[in-house]
Design a protein around this motif. Structure first.
Motif, PDB file in Angstrom:
ATOM      1  N   VAL A   4      11.628  34.610  50.649  1.00 53.23           N
ATOM      2  CA  VAL A   4      11.900  35.128  49.305  1.00 53.23           C
ATOM      3  C   VAL A   4      10.640  35.035  48.456  1.00 53.23           C
ATOM      4  O   VAL A   4      10.003  33.980  48.386  1.00 53.23           O
ATOM      5  N   TYR A   5      10.293  36.133  47.809  1.00 56.36           N
ATOM      6  CA  TYR A   5       9.182  36.155  46.854  1.00 56.36           C
ATOM      7  C   TYR A   5       9.726  36.499  45.482  1.00 56.36           C
ATOM      8  O   TYR A   5      10.575  37.381  45.346  1.00 56.36           O
ATOM      9  N   LEU A   6       9.241  35.815  44.475  1.00 58.27           N
ATOM     10  CA  LEU A   6       9.657  36.101  43.106  1.00 58.27           C
ATOM     11  C   LEU A   6       8.466  36.711  42.371  1.00 58.27           C
ATOM     12  O   LEU A   6       7.436  36.060  42.198  1.00 58.27           O
ATOM     13  N   PHE A   7       8.595  37.968  41.985  1.00 56.65           N
ATOM     14  CA  PHE A   7       7.522  38.683  41.284  1.00 56.65           C
ATOM     15  C   PHE A   7       7.713  38.508  39.783  1.00 56.65           C
ATOM     16  O   PHE A   7       8.739  38.911  39.219  1.00 56.65           O
ATOM     17  N   SER A   8       6.724  37.917  39.157  1.00 57.99           N
ATOM     18  CA  SER A   8       6.752  37.674  37.720  1.00 57.99           C
ATOM     19  C   SER A   8       5.593  38.426  37.067  1.00 57.99           C
ATOM     20  O   SER A   8       4.658  38.857  37.737  1.00 57.99           O
ATOM     21  N   GLY A   9       5.661  38.545  35.758  1.00 56.35           N
ATOM     22  CA  GLY A   9       4.573  39.211  35.056  1.00 56.35           C
ATOM     23  C   GLY A   9       5.068  39.854  33.784  1.00 56.35           C
ATOM     24  O   GLY A   9       6.230  40.260  33.689  1.00 56.35           O
ATOM     25  N   THR A  93      12.507  40.466  34.979  1.00 58.15           N
ATOM     26  CA  THR A  93      12.123  41.206  33.784  1.00 58.15           C
ATOM     27  C   THR A  93      10.832  40.615  33.231  1.00 58.15           C
ATOM     28  O   THR A  93      10.507  39.450  33.467  1.00 58.15           O
ATOM     29  N   GLY A  94      10.090  41.417  32.495  1.00 54.29           N
ATOM     30  CA  GLY A  94       8.805  40.969  31.958  1.00 54.29           C
ATOM     31  C   GLY A  94       8.902  39.843  30.951  1.00 54.29           C
ATOM     32  O   GLY A  94       7.890  39.247  30.576  1.00 54.29           O
ATOM     33  N   VAL A  95      10.125  39.525  30.488  1.00 53.73           N
ATOM     34  CA  VAL A  95      10.275  38.461  29.495  1.00 53.73           C
ATOM     35  C   VAL A  95      10.976  37.243  30.099  1.00 53.73           C
ATOM     36  O   VAL A  95      11.531  36.419  29.380  1.00 53.73           O
ATOM     37  N   ALA A  96      10.958  37.122  31.436  1.00 47.13           N
ATOM     38  CA  ALA A  96      11.604  35.982  32.090  1.00 47.13           C
ATOM     39  C   ALA A  96      10.622  34.830  32.230  1.00 47.13           C
ATOM     40  O   ALA A  96       9.451  35.023  32.568  1.00 47.13           O
ATOM     41  N   HIS A  97      11.114  33.604  31.978  1.00 47.10           N
ATOM     42  CA  HIS A  97      10.302  32.414  32.205  1.00 47.10           C
ATOM     43  C   HIS A  97      10.338  32.100  33.694  1.00 47.10           C
ATOM     44  O   HIS A  97      11.410  32.026  34.293  1.00 47.10           O
ATOM     45  N   PRO A  98       9.191  31.899  34.341  1.00 46.50           N
ATOM     46  CA  PRO A  98       9.158  31.747  35.799  1.00 46.50           C
ATOM     47  C   PRO A  98       9.934  30.541  36.333  1.00 46.50           C
ATOM     48  O   PRO A  98      10.548  30.628  37.396  1.00 46.50           O
ATOM     49  N   VAL A  99       9.908  29.415  35.632  1.00 48.85           N
ATOM     50  CA  VAL A  99      10.627  28.233  36.121  1.00 48.85           C
ATOM     51  C   VAL A  99      12.128  28.481  36.104  1.00 48.85           C
ATOM     52  O   VAL A  99      12.854  28.145  37.048  1.00 48.85           O
ATOM     53  N   GLU A 100      12.625  29.093  35.032  1.00 50.68           N
ATOM     54  CA  GLU A 100      14.053  29.381  34.955  1.00 50.68           C
ATOM     55  C   GLU A 100      14.454  30.443  35.975  1.00 50.68           C
ATOM     56  O   GLU A 100      15.559  30.400  36.531  1.00 50.68           O
ATOM     57  N   SER A 140       2.829  32.692  24.239  1.00 52.90           N
ATOM     58  CA  SER A 140       3.247  31.482  24.938  1.00 52.90           C
ATOM     59  C   SER A 140       3.925  31.815  26.256  1.00 52.90           C
ATOM     60  O   SER A 140       3.652  31.179  27.290  1.00 52.90           O
ATOM     61  N   LEU A 141       4.811  32.827  26.261  1.00 52.06           N
ATOM     62  CA  LEU A 141       5.491  33.233  27.487  1.00 52.06           C
ATOM     63  C   LEU A 141       4.486  33.797  28.491  1.00 52.06           C
ATOM     64  O   LEU A 141       4.549  33.498  29.691  1.00 52.06           O
ATOM     65  N   PHE A 142       3.553  34.608  28.010  1.00 49.00           N
ATOM     66  CA  PHE A 142       2.506  35.177  28.848  1.00 49.00           C
ATOM     67  C   PHE A 142       1.743  34.058  29.565  1.00 49.00           C
ATOM     68  O   PHE A 142       1.500  34.114  30.777  1.00 49.00           O
ATOM     69  N   LEU A 143       1.406  33.006  28.835  1.00 46.40           N
ATOM     70  CA  LEU A 143       0.675  31.867  29.406  1.00 46.40           C
ATOM     71  C   LEU A 143       1.540  31.092  30.397  1.00 46.40           C
ATOM     72  O   LEU A 143       1.050  30.623  31.432  1.00 46.40           O
ATOM     73  N   GLU A 144       2.826  30.940  30.097  1.00 45.00           N
ATOM     74  CA  GLU A 144       3.729  30.224  30.995  1.00 45.00           C
ATOM     75  C   GLU A 144       3.861  30.952  32.326  1.00 45.00           C
ATOM     76  O   GLU A 144       3.886  30.327  33.390  1.00 45.00           O
ATOM     77  N   GLN A 145       3.952  32.274  32.273  1.00 47.66           N
ATOM     78  CA  GLN A 145       4.050  33.056  33.508  1.00 47.66           C
ATOM     79  C   GLN A 145       2.818  32.852  34.383  1.00 47.66           C
ATOM     80  O   GLN A 145       2.919  32.776  35.609  1.00 47.66           O
TER      81      GLN A 145
END
Length: 300
Positions: A4-9, A93-100, A140-145
């Motif tokens: 499984v790969y999780l694509f974030s951004g 989605t582009g506004v998802a926090h990666p840890v969550e 802040s979200l951009f940096l968290e991703q």
């Protein structure tokens, strides 16, 4: 076991372009891909780019995060039951926090069926240079991703000068010193880079071999299976000793004198116990930084 790969951004970073190209590469090596796609709005615009022969599940107006975890779990279970695939790609989605988002994928119900390879974050290189123009919350979200990525894709490098390219790479390395950084255009990523990731830490008996890129991943998960029972007090005492780098614990905990293991959830210092009326496998998933070094309750 399915990889499984999780694509974030962030929005418009190039995740869907990367998705389409990775699907092509997966097929070329003889594997079968499947996709779980989270759309921010009501219409499935991005999913229209996925070919019809690829199993696809969509979540519209939702979020692959804590609030949408049950829907995510149901969609993954549906794919596992109804579709034949080797690799699952989850595009957030582009506004998802990666840890969550990662947390939502880890369900004790299918923990042994999925091998989470890691979070691949696509960063718009030009947006990175102009990030100070973003609203504080968005920045802040951009940096968290970027900070939680296992593999960082510095995309749209063709739009920058050589000095700007060097500046982007230097600053991204400062934001996330753990991740491998790939400079690219149009979201192109060699599949070998993805294959070398490994974000899931499993029991030694599973005989998982560390990968070159994956062995030093900071954000990871660990599957723990129990052979003995505890009191609620004993378990919560252990939870209280966990370092702040443990973000989530969830699963089924065997409690002394109770027939079925309790469903247990831990996040942000808060715990939740729920009785379970079906006998579930006594195991938990721990998510955090360097979780392989966390001392487990009952270990001598």
């Amino acid at each position: 076991m399915k990889d499984v790969y999780l694509f974030s951004g962030f929005l418009g970073s190039g995740k869907t372009s990367m998705l389409v190209d990775v699907i092509r590469q997966i097929k070329e090596v003889g594997l079968k891909p499947a996709v779980l796609m989270n759309e921010f709005g009501k219409l499935p615009f991005d999913s229209q780019s996925v070919e019809e022969d690829v199993p696809l599940k969509e979540m519209l107006e939702g979020c692959i995060c804590c609030s949408g975890a049950e829907k995510t779990e149901a969609q993954i279970q549906s794919l596992l039951m109804d579709s034949d695939f080797d690799v699952l790609i989850i595009e957030t989605t582009g506004v998802a926090h990666p840890v969550e988002a990662l947390d939502a994928v880890y369900s004790p119900l299918f923990a042994k069926q999925l091998n989470i390879k890691g979070i691949v974050t696509v960063a718009d290189s030009k947006l990175w240079l102009n990030r100070e123009q973003l609203a504080p919350q968005v920045r802040s979200l951009f940096l968290e991703q970027i900070r939680h990525a296992h593999l960082l894709i510095a995309n749209k490098m063709d739009l920058l000068t050589e000095s700007e390219q060097s500046k982007v790479v230097f600053e991204l390395q400062g934001a996330n010193p753990h991740a491998f950084i790939l400079q690219t255009t149009k979201g192109r990523v060699p599949i070998k880079l993805l294959e070398n990731l490994q974000a899931t830490v499993r029991p030694a008996k599973d005989d998982v071999h560390s990968a070159h890129i994956g062995k030093h991943l900071h954000l990871s998960s660990r599957l723990v299976e129990f052979t003995s029972s505890f009191t609620i007090e004993q378990f919560e005492k252990w939870i209280s000793t966990l370092p702040s780098t443990v973000y989530r614990v969830k699963g089924y905990v065997p409690i002394e004198g109770v027939r079925n293991p309790f469903l247990f959830q831990y996040a942000y210092g808060l715990v939740q116990w729920l009785p379970e009326y079906v006998k579930m496998a006594p195991q938990i998933v721990i998510i955090g930084d360097d979780v392989q070094n966390v001392e487990i309750i009952g270990d001598k």
